[in-house]
Design a protein around this motif. Structure first.
Motif, short mmCIF file in Angstrom:
data_model
loop_
_atom_site.label_atom_id
_atom_site.label_comp_id
_atom_site.label_asym_id
_atom_site.label_seq_id
_atom_site.Cartn_x
_atom_site.Cartn_y
_atom_site.Cartn_z
N PHE A 20 70.39 8.74 118.84
CA PHE A 20 69.16 8.00 118.58
C PHE A 20 69.51 6.59 118.14
O PHE A 20 70.31 6.41 117.23
CB PHE A 20 68.33 8.69 117.49
N TRP A 21 68.91 5.60 118.78
CA TRP A 21 69.19 4.22 118.40
C TRP A 21 67.91 3.40 118.46
O TRP A 21 66.92 3.79 119.05
CB TRP A 21 70.30 3.61 119.25
N ASP A 22 67.96 2.22 117.84
CA ASP A 22 66.80 1.34 117.77
C ASP A 22 66.87 0.26 118.85
O ASP A 22 67.73 0.27 119.72
CB ASP A 22 66.67 0.73 116.38
N LYS A 23 65.96 -0.72 118.76
CA LYS A 23 65.88 -1.80 119.75
C LYS A 23 67.14 -2.65 119.78
O LYS A 23 67.42 -3.31 120.77
CB LYS A 23 64.68 -2.68 119.46
N ASP A 24 67.89 -2.66 118.69
CA ASP A 24 69.11 -3.45 118.63
C ASP A 24 70.33 -2.67 119.10
O ASP A 24 71.44 -3.20 119.10
CB ASP A 24 69.34 -3.96 117.20
N GLY A 25 70.16 -1.41 119.43
CA GLY A 25 71.27 -0.59 119.89
C GLY A 25 72.06 0.05 118.76
O GLY A 25 73.13 0.59 118.99
N ARG A 26 71.53 0.01 117.54
CA ARG A 26 72.21 0.63 116.40
C ARG A 26 71.80 2.08 116.32
O ARG A 26 70.63 2.41 116.24
CB ARG A 26 71.85 -0.08 115.10
N GLY A 27 72.80 2.98 116.29
CA GLY A 27 72.52 4.40 116.15
C GLY A 27 72.07 4.72 114.73
O GLY A 27 72.27 3.94 113.80
N LEU A 28 71.48 5.88 114.58
CA LEU A 28 71.02 6.32 113.26
C LEU A 28 72.17 6.34 112.26
O LEU A 28 72.00 5.98 111.10
CB LEU A 28 70.38 7.71 113.36
N HIS A 29 73.37 6.71 112.71
CA HIS A 29 74.52 6.74 111.81
C HIS A 29 74.87 5.33 111.33
O HIS A 29 75.24 5.15 110.16
CB HIS A 29 75.72 7.41 112.48
N ASP A 30 74.71 4.32 112.17
CA ASP A 30 74.96 2.94 111.75
C ASP A 30 73.83 2.42 110.85
O ASP A 30 74.08 1.70 109.89
CB ASP A 30 75.12 2.02 112.96
N LYS A 31 72.60 2.77 111.16
CA LYS A 31 71.48 2.31 110.32
C LYS A 31 71.59 2.89 108.91
O LYS A 31 71.39 2.19 107.94
CB LYS A 31 70.15 2.69 110.97
N ALA A 32 71.90 4.18 108.82
CA ALA A 32 72.01 4.83 107.51
C ALA A 32 73.17 4.23 106.69
O ALA A 32 73.07 4.11 105.47
CB ALA A 32 72.20 6.32 107.67
N ALA A 33 74.24 3.85 107.37
CA ALA A 33 75.41 3.30 106.67
C ALA A 33 75.30 1.81 106.43
O ALA A 33 76.11 1.24 105.69
CB ALA A 33 76.67 3.60 107.49
N GLY A 34 74.33 1.15 107.06
CA GLY A 34 74.21 -0.30 106.92
C GLY A 34 75.30 -1.03 107.69
O GLY A 34 75.80 -2.06 107.26
N THR A 35 75.65 -0.48 108.86
CA THR A 35 76.72 -1.08 109.68
C THR A 35 76.16 -1.37 111.08
O THR A 35 75.05 -0.96 111.43
CB THR A 35 77.93 -0.13 109.80
N LEU A 36 76.97 -2.04 111.86
CA LEU A 36 76.66 -2.30 113.26
C LEU A 36 77.98 -2.42 114.03
O LEU A 36 79.03 -2.62 113.43
CB LEU A 36 75.81 -3.56 113.44
N ILE A 37 77.90 -2.27 115.34
CA ILE A 37 79.09 -2.42 116.16
C ILE A 37 78.91 -3.70 116.98
O ILE A 37 77.93 -3.85 117.72
CB ILE A 37 79.31 -1.22 117.10
N ALA A 38 79.84 -4.62 116.80
CA ALA A 38 79.79 -5.91 117.48
C ALA A 38 80.96 -6.06 118.45
O ALA A 38 82.00 -5.42 118.28
CB ALA A 38 79.83 -7.05 116.45
N ARG A 39 80.76 -6.91 119.42
CA ARG A 39 81.86 -7.23 120.33
C ARG A 39 82.88 -8.06 119.59
O ARG A 39 82.54 -8.92 118.78
CB ARG A 39 81.33 -7.99 121.55
N GLY A 40 84.15 -7.77 119.83
CA GLY A 40 85.26 -8.34 119.10
C GLY A 40 85.45 -9.80 119.24
O GLY A 40 86.05 -10.48 118.54
#
Length: 158
Positions: A138-158
């Protein structure tokens, strides 16, 4: 009466109340549209996870005699070993380098929302939820999964 639009949803992200659409994933988070520092897209994230899982399978086969998927039937204990290795990889590598082996190969990194490397507690929350697998679906409009939203993280291109 309380309406759904008044409450919003984690799936709709922070701009859900204002109704202001974002032009691209990550815009509401202050991320660039593309290039280094932009939000990682689903394909890269999936490929990174597949690489990480495959590496853990190879390590489990070498160290614990866990059969590879095409070489035999894995038992429940074998699956537990695999999941433990996957969690350990995420905990150790994300806490120290900001990326897993798979993330590094596909050019991704895990960041805190403030743009810094994810803190150990954020990595722990993210890893526990990621190992449950369901939040990653499950992810939001920004492509952040629930696990990232709950942790306050995101995955960015390097």
């Amino acid at each position: 009466m309380v309406d759904r639009k008044d409450i919003g949803s984690w799936l709709e992200g922070p701009g859900s109340r204002s109704g202001a659409p974002s032009a691209y994933p990550g815009e509401r988070l202050g991320m660039p549209r593309d290039g280094a520092g932009s939000m990682a897209r689903f394909g890269r994230r999936l490929l990174g996870a597949i690489i990480d899982w495959t590496a853990c399978q190879l390590i489990a086969a070498a160290l614990f005699s866990v059969p590879l998927p095409f070489a035999g039937v894995a038992s429940r204990g074998d699956t537990t070993i695999l999941l433990a290795l996957f969690a350990l990889e995420n905990l150790l590598l994300l806490s120290t380098t900001g990326y897993t082996l798979g993330h590094r190969i596909v050019g991704l990194r895990v960041l805190s929302l403030d743009g810094q490397r994810a803190r150990p507690f954020q990595v722990l929350v993210r890893t526990v939820l990621l190992c449950l697998f369901l939040p990653a679906l499950f992810w939001d409009k920004d492509g952040r999964g629930l696990h990232d939203k709950a942790a306050g993280t995101l995955i960015a291109r390097g």
